[in-house]
Every structure is written in structure tokens, then in C-alpha cells.
Design a protein around this motif. Structure first.
Motif, PDB file in Angstrom:
ATOM      1  N   ARG A   1      24.508  38.427  29.379  1.00 33.72           N
ATOM      2  CA  ARG A   1      25.442  38.568  30.501  1.00 33.72           C
ATOM      3  C   ARG A   1      25.992  39.991  30.564  1.00 33.72           C
ATOM      4  O   ARG A   1      26.170  40.557  31.645  1.00 33.72           O
ATOM      5  CB  ARG A   1      26.608  37.579  30.353  1.00 33.72           C
ATOM      6  CG  ARG A   1      26.190  36.119  30.371  1.00 33.72           C
ATOM      7  CD  ARG A   1      27.396  35.209  30.595  1.00 33.72           C
ATOM      8  NE  ARG A   1      28.467  35.401  29.637  1.00 33.72           N
ATOM      9  CZ  ARG A   1      28.546  34.796  28.456  1.00 33.72           C
ATOM     10  NH1 ARG A   1      27.584  33.964  28.079  1.00 33.72           N
ATOM     11  NH2 ARG A   1      29.575  35.010  27.654  1.00 33.72           N
TER      12      ARG A   1
ATOM     13  N   GLY B   1      25.156  42.050  33.651  1.00 38.95           N
ATOM     14  CA  GLY B   1      26.359  42.210  34.456  1.00 38.95           C
ATOM     15  C   GLY B   1      26.698  43.669  34.709  1.00 38.95           C
ATOM     16  O   GLY B   1      27.082  44.050  35.821  1.00 38.95           O
TER      17      GLY B   1
ATOM     18  N   ALA C   1      30.298  39.676  42.222  1.00 36.89           N
ATOM     19  CA  ALA C   1      29.806  39.358  40.880  1.00 36.89           C
ATOM     20  C   ALA C   1      30.389  38.039  40.392  1.00 36.89           C
ATOM     21  O   ALA C   1      29.685  37.196  39.817  1.00 36.89           O
ATOM     22  CB  ALA C   1      30.155  40.479  39.911  1.00 36.89           C
TER      23      ALA C   1
ATOM     24  N   TRP D   1      28.010  34.784  39.463  1.00 41.20           N
ATOM     25  CA  TRP D   1      27.959  34.111  38.165  1.00 41.20           C
ATOM     26  C   TRP D   1      28.517  32.686  38.268  1.00 41.20           C
ATOM     27  O   TRP D   1      27.983  31.756  37.635  1.00 41.20           O
ATOM     28  CB  TRP D   1      28.755  34.915  37.135  1.00 41.20           C
ATOM     29  CG  TRP D   1      28.134  36.220  36.765  1.00 41.20           C
ATOM     30  CD1 TRP D   1      28.500  37.453  37.186  1.00 41.20           C
ATOM     31  CD2 TRP D   1      27.010  36.417  35.890  1.00 41.20           C
ATOM     32  NE1 TRP D   1      27.686  38.415  36.635  1.00 41.20           N
ATOM     33  CE2 TRP D   1      26.767  37.809  35.830  1.00 41.20           C
ATOM     34  CE3 TRP D   1      26.197  35.560  35.157  1.00 41.20           C
ATOM     35  CZ2 TRP D   1      25.733  38.353  35.068  1.00 41.20           C
ATOM     36  CZ3 TRP D   1      25.171  36.105  34.387  1.00 41.20           C
ATOM     37  CH2 TRP D   1      24.941  37.474  34.351  1.00 41.20           C
TER      38      TRP D   1
ATOM     39  N   VAL E   1      33.425  38.533  33.129  1.00 37.51           N
ATOM     40  CA  VAL E   1      33.039  39.226  34.355  1.00 37.51           C
ATOM     41  C   VAL E   1      34.100  40.257  34.722  1.00 37.51           C
ATOM     42  O   VAL E   1      33.788  41.414  35.032  1.00 37.51           O
ATOM     43  CB  VAL E   1      32.825  38.223  35.508  1.00 37.51           C
ATOM     44  CG1 VAL E   1      32.444  38.962  36.791  1.00 37.51           C
ATOM     45  CG2 VAL E   1      31.745  37.197  35.144  1.00 37.51           C
TER      46      VAL E   1
ATOM     47  N   ASN F   1      34.027  43.341  32.365  1.00 34.43           N
ATOM     48  CA  ASN F   1      32.999  44.343  32.661  1.00 34.43           C
ATOM     49  C   ASN F   1      33.469  45.352  33.701  1.00 34.43           C
ATOM     50  O   ASN F   1      33.073  46.520  33.672  1.00 34.43           O
ATOM     51  CB  ASN F   1      31.719  43.676  33.165  1.00 34.43           C
ATOM     52  CG  ASN F   1      30.937  43.006  32.058  1.00 34.43           C
ATOM     53  OD1 ASN F   1      31.206  43.222  30.881  1.00 34.43           O
ATOM     54  ND2 ASN F   1      29.966  42.186  32.429  1.00 34.43           N
TER      55      ASN F   1
END
Length: 516
Positions: A313, A317, A330, A334, A355, A358
Motif C-alpha cells: 500500500r 499509494g 485516493a 482505497w 492513506v 502518505n
């Protein structure tokens, strides 16, 4: 003929810089004893790493090594990194003794030994380092004239003498036949060296030399092969000695830097997308046409399993972030995929945080950069993982079947498989680009670079000028590699920088890199 290996050299060299560095070309027999600042240590390491990677990029472009085309490609890459002066000095006469020239030789000496510390740890790192340093050595040696070669041999106690006229007369027929059918008249004007044939197996293999009684007779035009053999053997032994003594380096400032240096990336960091936003509804299309194989594998695995492990991921990502997928899209991407195998509440509790992390919205709130090729290649991959580099971490047969399923011709499949077997992973990625786009890449160093070049090749956006080697790029890439940001001042060889460049924070003499 007289041949002798180098005599024992002193372990410590003293004197003025002009006395210590009288020649552009060095064999690096004697380790440095200077005191330098931590920022200078990092700067020199990154500079040397950029030079070696520029050489690798020039090799990836397919031109014959050391040809005019290859040199032009290398000059272009060094110029992008702000290191054009290194190419000029590497190919210039060595008789100059200017202040800038001597300072460059000092930087060259220190940076080589610093990178030894980082690249002595594994067989793969040692092979990569030796190959690139050998290319740099050959480039410099081939630019020397006969007088400079003799000076270089004398300085390094390397006693190679041309064979006598009497010996040349006894083997003249073999020399004429082996040296491009040279005429007898020209033979008398050319110098030949007699060395054990095991020292020049490359020349023997290509049938460029006359071999007699266990010795190869080398024309002066091919003498670089002899010196390359000596340099390779010396550096290989030195790296092993450095590795054995590496545990004795007790400096907590250097350990994380040296450990992560080989995965650092000095090009564009792709932290900010150069194009517009990417619609997540188009990701399936982009995966087939513009994704590098590492990201295509992750995308396919996500669609098939509706789940990826943490490192998968993270790798995918950050790539999506780099190509222009917004945080909102995003999160939706996901969530939609993961909730096909779990409920929304579980996703929000266990995965939504990652998420946002990131994108710098959680935790340290750092704007993390997408992974470069070297970071992906050096990652650890276990059973059931889909991250990493397919060319390194996949079985060759499974990889070949995947490539065939993606529609690659048998010729490209076979060529990529051969490159993978020889550990040329980034070259294999370049061949995959060529197979899917009908044109060669500029040398793949980053998955997001692959995507950008693909979009340009497909006509989806105009060519984008990549500002490689920018200060912010180098800082962020180095920070993500080993945890803190180095000082990045302009790399110039000027007397004005000498006072605050070479401080007294790190004593290189205390780092035992002696090869004796």
C-alpha cells in the motif's frame, strides 16, 4: 619485459595538497587522514553517488562504452546534476596544477573512500560500485597521453615496461596477426607489454592480443585493459577489508547515513505532480499503458485480492500521489476496493489513517516522496507480498509468463529474461518500456519518471523538463532514506569554500580503511 606488482605503499601520506594529489587519476591505495565536517561528509558522498549513477544512466542508453556518443550522454547527465566540471576534469590533461584542480583531486579521493564505507556491505553493492568506479577509471585513463601514463605508473609504483626489440622480433609474426594485421613497418613503432594472460581475459576472449607461453602481448592502445584489471583486483580486495573492519566504526552519526546511502535518490522527487490531476476511474487504463511493471503488478493484485499489505500500500499509494491522484480520490479509491472484502468500519479504523499519512495529514505530517527504483529494488519482499521490483523479486519463469500475458513479443520476453538473469533490473525495465511504447526510454530511475515518459510518448501531455538534482529534491530523497536532511551547498571547487568545507567534526584517520 619487466612486470612487477605494486610495491608496498605507505599507509599514511603527508605533505601539501599538490604533493598528495599530483595526478587526476588515482588508484586509491592510501586512505585519507583529513578531518571534515559531517555536512561535507554527506555532500561528498552524494556527489560521488551522483557521478556513478550518471555513468550508469549513460550505459543504459545503449551506446558503446567510451564512444563519442557515450561520452556525450555522460556529459549530458552530469550537466543535469550540476556536475559538468567533473566530466571536463576527467577528460582534460592532467598536467595542470591549479588550485581548483588540486581541490578536485582531494574531493575525488575523499568521496571515493566515503562511498567504500557505504558499498562494502553486500556482494550486490560491491559489484555495482566496482563496475561504476571501473568505468570512471577507464574514462580517465583513456584520456591520458603517453607521458601522463608513465607519470601515473611511476606515482603508483606500477612497473610495466615495453618488451625489448629482441623479444618483439621473436614474436613479430604473432603480433602482426593479432593486432589488426599490422604491417611489419608499423610494428617497430608500437610498444607492446607482456603480462600474464589471466590479467587480461577480456582481451583474450575477444581475440585482440597474441598469447604465447601463458603471457599476453598487449599493444599500448589496449593497455587500459591491464590497468583496469589491476584496479578491479585492488578495489575488490579493499572493499572486503573495509567490510571486515566496518564494525569498528563507532559513530552514531555515520551509521544511518552509510546504511541508507545506496537507496537514496538524487533526481526529481515527484513530490508534486507535474501534470494535472489523474482521475481514479482511468487507473485501469493507465495501468495497462503507462505503469511500470512494479506498479502494474500491485494494481492487478489489488483488483484481484481487494487488499494489499502495508508495504504494498505504501509503495503503490505514494506512486499514485506522485502521478496526480488527490487525497480525496485516493481515499475513495482505497475504500471502494478494500470494502469489497471488509466492511467500511474496519477500513476506517485500520487503513484510512495510512492513506492520510502518505499525504502528510497524519503523524509527522511529512510530505512523503514516492519510492525510487533503487529503494524498491533494495526492499525486502516475503511470501504473499506484491511490492518490490518484479525483475528482482519474481521468479524468471513467472515473470516471462506475465510478460507474455501482457502481449509482449517472444523476442522482448527472452531479452528481458536474459537481463534479469544478469541482474540488470533497470535495463530490463527500460526494455519493457521500449516493448510497450515502440521507443526507448531515457534510462529508468523512478517509477513516476516511467509514467511521465509514457504519457509524453502516448501524446497525453507535452514533454516535461525534469529538473534533476535540485536542492529540494536531493534533500527530500535523502531524508526519506536515512532519516535526516544533509546540508546541500553548491558543489564547487573554490578556495573560498575551503575554510568552512573542511572542518574538524569527523576524523577520517579514525575510520580504518587500510587495505594492506
Amino acid at each position: 619485459m619487466d612486470i612487477s606488482r605494486r610495491r608496498k605503499v605507505p599507509k599514511v601520506a603527508t605533505g601539501s595538497l599538490t604533493e598528495l594529489y599530483p595526478h587526476n587519476l588515482q588508484m586509491y591505495f592510501v586512505p585519507p587522514i583529513s578531518d571534515i565536517t559531517l555536512s561535507a561528509f554527506e555532500e561528498l558522498a552524494l556527489e560521488r553517488l551522483k557521478v556513478l549513477r550518471c555513468i550508469e544512466l549513460a550505459n543504459l542508453k545503449g551506446a558503446n562504452k567510451f564512444s563519442d556518443e557515450w561520452k556525450a550522454a555522460l556529459c549530458e547527465e552530469l550537466t543535469k546534476q550540476g556536475l559538468k566540471h567533473i566530466f571536463k576534469i576527467s577528460t582534460a590533461p592532467t598536467c595542470k596544477q591549479t588550485e581548483a584542480e588540486v581541490q578536485y583531486r582531494k574531493r575525488d579521493h575523499l568521496s571515493h573512500f566515503i562511498l567504500r564505507l557505504a558499498y562494502c556491505r553486500t556482494d550486490d553493492l560491491r559489484r555495482w560500485f566496482i563496475a561504476r568506479e571501473l568505468d570512471l577509471f577507464k574514462l580517465r585513463f583513456m584520456s591520458l597521453n603517453a607521458e601522463e601514463v608513465r607519470a601515473f605508473l611511476n606515482l603508483n609504483n606500477l612497473c610495466y615496461s615495453p618488451i625489448s626489440s629482441e623479444e618483439k622480433e621473436t614474436v613479430k609474426e604473432g603480433l602482426c596477426d593479432s593486432t589488426y594485421n599490422m604491417s611489419m613497418s608499423l610494428l617497430s613503432e608500437k610498444d607492446f607489454f607482456r603480462v600474464p594472460f589471466t590479467d587480461v581475459l577480456e582481451l583474450v576472449r575477444s581475440r585482440k592480443v597474441f598469447v604465447h607461453a601463458g603471457f599476453a602481448y598487449i599493444p599500448s592502445s589496449e593497455f587500459v585493459a591491464v590497468m583496469s584489471s589491476v584496479f578491479r583486483a585492488s578495489l575488490g580486495q579493499a572493499l572486503m577489508m573495509t567490510y571486515r573492519r566496518l564494525p569498528s566504526i563507532d559513530d552514531e552519526r555515520l551509521a544511518p547515513l552509510l546504511k541508507g546511502l545506496h537507496t537514496s535518490y538524487a533526481g526529481d522527487d515527484f513530490k508534486t505532480p507535474k501534470g494535472g490531476e489523474i482521475c481514479i476511474e482511468d487507473l485501469d487504463k493507465h495501468a495497462k499503458t503507462s505503469y511500470p511493471l512494479c506498479m502494474r503488478f500491485l494494481h492487478d493484485a489489488l483488483r484481484a485480492n481487494h487488499h494489499l499489505r502495508h508495504l504494498g500500500r505504501l509503495q503503490y499509494g505514494l506512486f499514485l500521489k506522485g502521478i496526480g491522484v488527490t487525497l480525496q480520490d485516493a481515499m475513495r479509491f482505497w475504500r471502494d476496493e478494500f470494502t469489497k472484502s471488509m466492511d467500511v468500519e474496519k477500513f476506517e479504523k485500520q487503513y484510512a489513517y495510512n492513506v492520510r499519512y502518505n499525504y502528510g495529514q497524519e503523524g509527522k505530517r511529512t510530505n512523503y516522496t514516492p519510492y525510487s527504483c533503487m529503494k524498491i529494488i533494495c526492499s525486502s519482499v516475503g511470501p504473499g507480498d506484491f511490492h518490490g521490483c518484479p525483475y528482482k523479486h519474481s521468479d524468471v519463469k513467472i515473470l516471462a509468463n506475465k510478460l507474455q500475458a501482457y502481449g509482449l513479443s517472444p523476442q522482448y520476453v527472452a531479452e528481458i529474461s536474459d537481463l534479469v538473469k544478469n541482474s540488470h533490473y533497470q535495463v530490463a525495465c527500460g526494455r519493457y518500456f521500449e516493448a510497450t511504447h515502440g521507443k526507448p526510454s531515457s534510462g529508468i530511475q523512478h517509477p513516476n519518471q516511467y509514467f511521465e515518459e509514457s504519457q509524453v510518448a502516448l501524446g497525453n501531455k507535452p514533454g516535461i523538463k525534469v529538473e534533476s538534482g535540485s536542492q529540494s529534491s536531493t534533500q527530500s530523497s535523502t531524508q526519506s532514506s536515512y532519516g535526516h536532511t544533509p546540508t546541500n551547498k553548491s558543489v564547487k571547487i573554490e578556495k573560498a569554500e575551503e575554510e568552512d568545507m573542511w572542518g574538524g567534526d569527523i576524523d577520517l584517520a579514525s575510520i580504518n580503511m587500510d587495505v594492506e
